[in-house]
Design an enzyme around this catalytic site. Structure first.
Site, mmCIF file in Angstrom:
data_model
loop_
_atom_site.group_PDB
_atom_site.id
_atom_site.type_symbol
_atom_site.label_atom_id
_atom_site.label_comp_id
_atom_site.label_asym_id
_atom_site.label_seq_id
_atom_site.Cartn_x
_atom_site.Cartn_y
_atom_site.Cartn_z
ATOM 1 N N SER A 27 70.212 38.384 51.468
ATOM 2 C CA SER A 27 71.176 37.901 50.488
ATOM 3 C C SER A 27 72.465 38.702 50.447
ATOM 4 O O SER A 27 73.147 38.832 51.444
ATOM 5 C CB SER A 27 70.502 37.874 49.121
ATOM 6 N N HIS A 28 72.747 39.288 49.281
ATOM 7 C CA HIS A 28 74.013 39.993 49.080
ATOM 8 C C HIS A 28 73.982 41.412 49.650
ATOM 9 O O HIS A 28 74.985 42.111 49.607
ATOM 10 C CB HIS A 28 74.300 40.055 47.583
ATOM 11 N N ASP A 84 77.833 34.570 48.453
ATOM 12 C CA ASP A 84 77.195 35.757 49.029
ATOM 13 C C ASP A 84 76.627 35.487 50.423
ATOM 14 O O ASP A 84 76.805 34.406 50.988
ATOM 15 C CB ASP A 84 76.108 36.296 48.089
ATOM 16 N N ASP A 105 73.783 34.690 51.786
ATOM 17 C CA ASP A 105 72.978 33.501 52.093
ATOM 18 C C ASP A 105 73.432 32.272 51.312
ATOM 19 O O ASP A 105 72.766 31.236 51.346
ATOM 20 C CB ASP A 105 71.493 33.775 51.849
ATOM 21 N N ASP A 152 73.809 31.561 48.027
ATOM 22 C CA ASP A 152 73.262 31.081 46.752
ATOM 23 C C ASP A 152 74.003 31.642 45.538
ATOM 24 O O ASP A 152 73.812 31.172 44.428
ATOM 25 C CB ASP A 152 71.743 31.315 46.658
ATOM 26 N N ARG A 153 74.866 32.644 45.744
ATOM 27 C CA ARG A 153 75.626 33.181 44.608
ATOM 28 C C ARG A 153 77.063 32.687 44.630
ATOM 29 O O ARG A 153 77.570 32.321 45.684
ATOM 30 C CB ARG A 153 75.676 34.711 44.672
ATOM 31 N N LYS A 195 69.362 28.823 43.567
ATOM 32 C CA LYS A 195 70.721 28.831 43.061
ATOM 33 C C LYS A 195 71.629 28.418 44.209
ATOM 34 O O LYS A 195 71.251 28.538 45.367
ATOM 35 C CB LYS A 195 71.097 30.185 42.476
HETATM 36 C C1 VG1 Z 1 68.916 40.495 41.889
HETATM 37 C C2 VG1 Z 1 69.482 39.793 40.666
HETATM 38 C C3 VG1 Z 1 68.672 38.541 40.362
HETATM 39 C C4 VG1 Z 1 68.652 37.643 41.611
HETATM 40 C C5 VG1 Z 1 68.132 38.418 42.799
HETATM 41 C C6 VG1 Z 1 68.206 37.612 44.082
HETATM 42 O O1 VG1 Z 1 67.592 40.914 41.621
HETATM 43 O O2 VG1 Z 1 69.507 40.648 39.558
HETATM 44 O O3 VG1 Z 1 69.236 37.884 39.266
HETATM 45 O O4 VG1 Z 1 67.822 36.529 41.397
HETATM 46 O O5 VG1 Z 1 68.908 39.608 42.985
HETATM 47 O O6 VG1 Z 1 69.527 37.278 44.354
HETATM 48 P P1 VG1 Z 1 67.237 42.419 41.207
HETATM 49 O O7 VG1 Z 1 65.729 42.458 41.102
HETATM 50 O O8 VG1 Z 1 67.795 43.303 42.271
HETATM 51 O O9 VG1 Z 1 67.922 42.657 39.905
HETATM 52 V V1 VG1 Z 1 70.018 37.002 45.930
HETATM 53 O O10 VG1 Z 1 71.395 36.247 45.900
HETATM 54 O O11 VG1 Z 1 68.698 36.811 46.684
HETATM 55 O O12 VG1 Z 1 69.805 36.046 46.447
HETATM 56 CO CO CO Z 2 71.784 35.384 47.736
#
Ligand code: VG1
Ligand code: CO
Length: 550
Positions: free
Chosen positions: A121-122, A285, A287, A289-290, A385
């Site tokens: 992800s991010h 982000d 992937d 989803d953000r 998302k």
């Molecule tokens: C973080 C965020 C959460 C989000 C997760 C995955 O998790 O706080 O809201 O769903 O990332 O986002 P954590 O446990 O680090 O707080 V990402 O864009 O996979 O895709």
């Molecule tokens: Co993501």
């Protein structure tokens, strides 16, 4: 005649620590590159799927990733294992590139049994950064905790996995190849997803907006949404060429964090702050989803974005014309959406952090729009998302109202009041120290109610736990929260997506019905100070300044 498929059983031993976190398993890339590391996870996923689906020969698996370093190699490993495990059909994203929401859309539209998404992800990408894998189930959403826990248990007792010794397959050309009994289909990563977007939104009205001279910058952060944004915004919706910047996915995201917030998307923020800046700015982000939403010289906090989308969806977006069934947000997300749900007279849910908790509510038709404070917004169109969806939702609202981003948000604050909100991330903390700090706070919980906090009284203090209203499953220890007598909230939890040390997230919110005219920093300062004191942050962790404030 092709020779018979040679399936090999490769002996292996468990790796420690393959427990999926908030969103799949994320680790340092080099760890994933060790022989058998990824294969163990994939075989464990297949083993768990086998418990409910004996025969894979009629089943489809979707495979895609965000293009980060090791994506292509990982995809080849998975294809070979899926063939050896007898899947009927594999839908592999061309080039291995497909956004998380697009994988979700493909699983749903093609009635696949599930999908594997390769992404952290991010988190940054590269050989010294992060890699990840996530399993999504047949509703298109992340596997629920009961499933991820079973997968973890399998990784701890695995002895062998199945694969084939065939050469790599060409994933850069669309089309179908038969390997043994498996049909391997390399598919266009854009098609299903973009068709879905066109079904949901009124493209004509967005086209008119761009035709009227409205200007936007979309920053794909050299990650997965570049191709989606080029096609949808520039080709289909008529935004000017050059609207999409950093539109080519790169294995290391150009050396940056593909995290669309004020810190990591500073370039975009600067563009919108310029005197001749565009009317609207957005970023997604790694992937896809953000989303980050910006107006001219104006930042929309994710909690407000969720609330504004919920407020306008019915009137501005054809897919939600019949109204929303409900709104859901994760616990640390600001309460702005609650007030909209209340005003609309619709259901409202508060879930633990992570999109997997929205799945059962969406499946049961209990809610339509969901969001998290971490720049995540989405709806019942998929089970993830969806960054590009949020951008199109905002474009729809701007087209429908004819107002600027700032006007839309200010009018929202006038009507509903404002949740002044910030999240402070303390990254790279010593894991032990952070654990002890949280444990110490946990012990204090019973003594907190009634005491003063930032000049207000603590009404309740607890550790959030959640019982899913649909399947009855309970999830505990989802963050410690203080609820103050004026409606303010302070939440503390440890991240489940980091890959080195511990990350503590401190969330503070104060609601004031003042049309949003106050200064966020000033409003929140007393809460932050008392939160750090209560945590004894400096004492436990040696510092009390956050790395990122969002
Ligand atoms: C973080 C965020 C959460 C989000 C997760 C995955 O998790 O706080 O809201 O769903 O990332 O986002 P954590 O446990 O680090 O707080 V990402 O864009 O996979 O895709
Ligand atoms: Co993501």
């Amino acid at each position: 005649m092709k020779p018979e498929l040679q399936i090999s059983r490769v002996p292996t031993t468990p790796f420690e620590g393959q427990r999926p976190g908030t969103s799949g398993l994320r680790k340092k890339t080099r760890l994933f590159m060790q022989p058998n590391y990824l294969a163990n996870v994939v075989q464990s996923v297949f083993k768990v799927i086998h418990e409910t689906t004996e025969d894979f020969s009629q089943q489809t698996l979707v495979i895609g990733g965000d293009g980060r370093f090791y994506n292509r190699e990982a995809i080849q490993i998975i294809i070979k294992m899926a063939v050896a495990n007898g899947w009927g059909r594999l839908l592999v994203a061309r080039g291995g590139l497909m956004s998380t929401p697009a994988v979700s859309a493909v699983i749903r539209r093609r009635r696949a049994l599930g999908g594997l998404v390769l992404s952290a992800s991010h988190n940054a990408g590269g050989i010294d950064e992060d890699f990840g894998i996530k399993y999504n189930v047949s509703n298109g959403g992340p596997a629920p905790e009961s499933v991820t826990e079973s997968i973890y248990r399998e990784t701890q007792k695995i002895t062998e996995y199945l694969t084939i010794s065939d050469p790599n397959i060409d994933i850069d050309r669309e089309g179908s190849t038969r390997i043994g009994k498996t049909e391997v289909d390399v598919i266009d990563p854009l098609k299903d997803y973009c068709e879905l977007m066109e079904e949901l939104f009124d493209f004509e009205s967005i086209r008119r907006l761009f035709a009227s001279g409205f200007r936007m910058t979309f920053d794909a952060m050299h990650a997965i949404t570049g191709p989606y944004a080029h096609y949808l915004l520039e080709e289909r919706l008529g935004a000017a060429q050059g609207t999409v910047v950093k539109g080519t996915p790169l294995p290391d995201f150009g050396g940056h964090h593909p995290d669309p917030n004020l810190v990591y998307a500073a370039d975009l923020v600067a563009r919108l702050a310029g005197d001749n800046g565009p009317d609207f700015g957005a970023a997604c982000d790694g992937d896809g989803d953000r989303n980050l939403i910006l107006g001219r010289k104006f930042f929309v906090s994710p909690g407000d974005s969720l609330a504004v989308i919920a407020e306008h969806a019915k009137d501005a977006i054809p897919a939600y014309r019949d109204g929303l069934a409900g709104v859901a947000r994760s616990m640390p997300t600001s309460t702005a959406a609650d007030r909209v749900a209340n005003a609309l007279g619709i259901r409202f849910y508060e879930t633990p952090t992570g999109w997997k908790f929205f799945g059962s509510l969406l499946d049961a038709g209990l809610c339509t729009i969901c969001g998290e404070e971490s720049f995540g917004t989405g709806s019942n169109h998929v089970r993830e998302k969806d960054g590009v969806w949020a951008v199109l939702a905002w474009l729809s609202i701007l087209a429908h109202t004819g107002k600027s981003v700032e006007q839309v948000v200010r009018e929202h604050w006038q009507r509903f009041g404002r949740s002044y909100y910030q999240r402070h991330d303390f990254e790279g903390l010593d894991t032990d120290a952070a654990g002890k700090m949280i444990a110490a706070l946990r012990e204090k919980i019973p003594s907190l109610p009634g005491s003063d906090f930032g000049g207000v009284q603590i009404k309740t203090a607890d550790e959030f736990s959640y019982t899913d209203p649909v399947d009855g499953s309970t999830t505990t220890k989802q963050g410690i929260r203080l609820l103050l007598s004026d409606g303010s909230r302070v939440v503390v939890r440890l991240s489940g997506t980091g890959t080195s040390g511990a990350t503590m997230r401190l969330y503070v919110e104060r609601y004031i019905n003042d049309a949003g005219v106050s200064d966020v920093k000033e409003v929140l300062a007393p809460l932050l100070k008392d939160a750090k004191d209560l945590l004894r942050l400096r004492e436990f962790c040696g510092r009390d300044e956050p790395n990122v404030i969002t």
